[in-house]
Design an enzyme around this catalytic site. Structure first.
Site, PDB file in Angstrom:
ATOM      1  CG  HIS A   1       3.928   0.253   8.878  1.00 26.92           C
ATOM      2  ND1 HIS A   1       5.189   0.556   9.320  1.00 26.92           N
ATOM      3  CD2 HIS A   1       3.129   1.258   9.319  1.00 26.92           C
ATOM      4  CE1 HIS A   1       5.156   1.705   9.982  1.00 26.92           C
ATOM      5  NE2 HIS A   1       3.912   2.146   9.992  1.00 26.92           N
TER       6      HIS A   1
ATOM      7  CG  ASP B   1       9.408  10.369   7.082  1.00 25.45           C
ATOM      8  OD1 ASP B   1       8.314  10.981   7.095  1.00 25.45           O
ATOM      9  OD2 ASP B   1       9.753   9.578   7.973  1.00 25.45           O
TER      10      ASP B   1
ATOM     11  NE  ARG C   1       3.957  15.558   9.613  1.00 25.11           N
ATOM     12  CZ  ARG C   1       3.819  14.219   9.601  1.00 25.11           C
ATOM     13  NH1 ARG C   1       4.731  13.464   9.021  1.00 25.11           N
ATOM     14  NH2 ARG C   1       2.773  13.663  10.150  1.00 25.11           N
TER      15      ARG C   1
ATOM     16  CB  SER D   1       5.187  10.307   7.001  1.00 26.40           C
ATOM     17  OG  SER D   1       6.069   9.727   7.932  1.00 26.40           O
TER      18      SER D   1
ATOM     19  CE  LYS E   1       8.412   6.656   7.665  1.00 26.63           C
ATOM     20  NZ  LYS E   1       8.253   7.113   9.034  1.00 26.63           N
TER      21      LYS E   1
HETATM   22  N1  URA Z   1       4.523   7.462  11.801  1.00 27.54           N
HETATM   23  C1  URA Z   1       5.235   7.880  10.739  1.00 27.54           C
HETATM   24  O1  URA Z   1       6.113   7.171  10.264  1.00 27.54           O
HETATM   25  N2  URA Z   1       4.971   9.090  10.226  1.00 27.54           N
HETATM   26  C2  URA Z   1       4.027   9.902  10.723  1.00 27.54           C
HETATM   27  O2  URA Z   1       3.838  10.988  10.195  1.00 27.54           O
HETATM   28  C3  URA Z   1       3.291   9.467  11.837  1.00 27.54           C
HETATM   29  C4  URA Z   1       3.560   8.222  12.345  1.00 27.54           C
END
Ligand code: URA
Ligand code: CA
Length: 438
Positions: free
Chosen positions: A82, A161, A168, A183, A187
């Site tokens: 990632h 999320d 947010r 967050s 995932k």
């Molecule tokens: N990328 C994400 O997936 N979540 C965040 O909070 C910030 C960047």
């Protein structure tokens, strides 16, 4: 306990219990906590932070808010990578097939680009026919057959999320390291990989503007992964200039193909970051005993063409026409109306590059989206001809623009020019890798 009492607890800097965090995520996802209360909580977290245990509880609670992908029936150790998002970052299209060619199983879910950063799904779709929305059944089938597939997130992956991020975004609570870490990790954990290698970017084109913040985020994500029982490492890398030279969808696929064809030198930053990420994945998976062996394996898969063959097969199995991955095929896809060259107006050194400006200029040409609804033109974008530290003469080409729609061309050119700083003074370029956390 009323939720207002939990908000107060965090507002006073206290630690939240596992149960409080779990209930908060469950209640918010199921509309039993209103947005205004969750906003207050996110702000309390942004201001007072959360420790690794709380952040892990948050990531795990979010992960369990929707579908959790179980890849255990697929052979071998499942690997994922990632990136926190950058400009000219086409590492997935290089690393995923290379690692698969080395015997890893890469079942990966990626995202789309937004703002100045590109997204792997958009790059994949730039090859005609490619379908990134595969059923879980087909996804598994492709991974079984070829060792690698990259698709979009399934519909119900981490709904907590989606809801929290939207909140947010409009409440000034995106830039909180524990919220970002949980967050991202929610995932990654829900996607089912055993091994996760994270690339945390720092610099002008990244979320984390300072190295200190980037290391803090990297450390926390690695801790969350470990506490959740996964093998995780992180690399902090530079985003003070685009990683690769190409910024645009087909253009970045072309650069990935060039790298996998052995046409990009080992000293190139994109090459080096791909090696570090691939090596981290192979080592954590136990497929290589150390970094040197992992690099030898990856290099061999470039030299013998097996990495490129995996990429071609991956496109083919996902519906894409692999004939486009040849030089002639790429030319066909890059048949734009106009090539425009940005030239240096003075002699000197490329002193600084603003990666965000470069990414935004490419977006103005149609390579990226300003809003989720925008349509992308896969053929357009730009190719940088210089890197930080290069010496240039007036008239030298700094960047080549691939243009179809000229509406914002002037604006893009101006931004591009302002993003490449040329000066008489030589400044030593930033290193491309700042450190590894495992
Ligand atoms: N990328 C994400 O997936 N979540 C965040 O909070 C910030 C960047
Ligand atoms: Ca290593």
């Amino acid at each position: 306990m009323r939720f207002v009492d939990v908000i107060n607890k965090k507002a006073e800097g206290e630690e939240l219990s596992t149960e409080e965090i779990r209930k908060m995520v469950d209640d918010y996802t199921n509309d039993r906590i209103p947005d205004y209360q969750m906003s207050a909580m996110c702000m309390a977290i942004r201001l007072n932070g959360m420790n690794a245990r709380e952040s892990t509880d948050l990531a795990m609670a979010m992960m369990h808010s929707g579908d959790v992908v179980d890849l255990s029936d697929l052979p071998g150790i499942k690997l994922d990578k990632h990136s926190t998002g950058g400009v000219g970052d086409t590492t997935t299209l290089v690393v995923a097939p290379l690692v698969a060619a080395c015997g890893g199983t890469v079942a990966k879910m990626s995202g789309r680009g937004l703002g100045h950063t590109g997204g792997t799904l958009d790059k994949l779709e730039s090859i005609p026919g490619t379908n990134v929305e595969q059923s879980m059944e087909n996804f598994r089938k492709i991974v079984r057959e070829n060792g690698v597939a990259v698709i979009g997130q399934t519909g119900n992956l981490v709904p907590a999320d989606k809801k929290m991020y939207a909140l947010r975004d409009v409440t000034g609570t995106v830039r909180s390291i524990p919220l970002i870490a949980s967050s991202i990790m929610s995932k990654k954990l829900a996607s089912g990989a055993d091994v996760i290698v994270l690339d945390v970017k720092t610099g002008s084109g990244a979320f984390m503007r300072t190295k200190e913040e980037a290391f803090e985020l990297a450390r926390l994500m690695v801790d969350i992964g470990h506490l959740a029982g996964r093998k995780v490492s992180a690399v902090v890398t530079d985003m003070n200039q685009p990683l690769g030279m190409a910024v645009g969808n087909v253009l970045e696929v072309r650069e990935a193909v060039e790298l996998l064809s052995g046409e990009i030198p080992e000293t190139d930053p994109l090459y080096e970051v791909c090696m570090i990420l691939g090596s981290g994945m192979l080592e954590l998976a136990g497929l290589a005993k150390d970094d040197a062996e992992a690099r030898r394996m990856l290099k061999e898969k470039i030299e013998n063409g097996e990495g490129l063959a995996k990429l071609r097969k991956m496109f083919e199995l996902q519906g894409g026409d692999p004939s486009y991955l040849s030089k002639e095929g790429m030319e066909k896809l890059l048949n734009v109306k106009k090539h425009v060259f940005l030239k240096a107006d003075q002699d000197g050194y490329v002193n600084r590059i603003n990666a965000e400006g470069i990414g935004t200029a490419a977006q103005m040409l149609g390579a990226g989206r300003a809003t989720k609804e925008d349509k992308i033109d896969p053929a357009v974008g730009l190719v940088m001809k210089v890197r930080c530290g290069d010496s240039v003469k007036a008239g030298d080409v700094l960047a080549e623009l691939y243009v179809n729609n000229e509406d914002r061309l002037e604006e893009a050119l101006k931004l591009l020019k302002d993003s490449i700083h040329i000066s008489k003074d030589y400044r030593v370029p930033d290193p491309m890798v700042y450190g590894v956390i495992s």
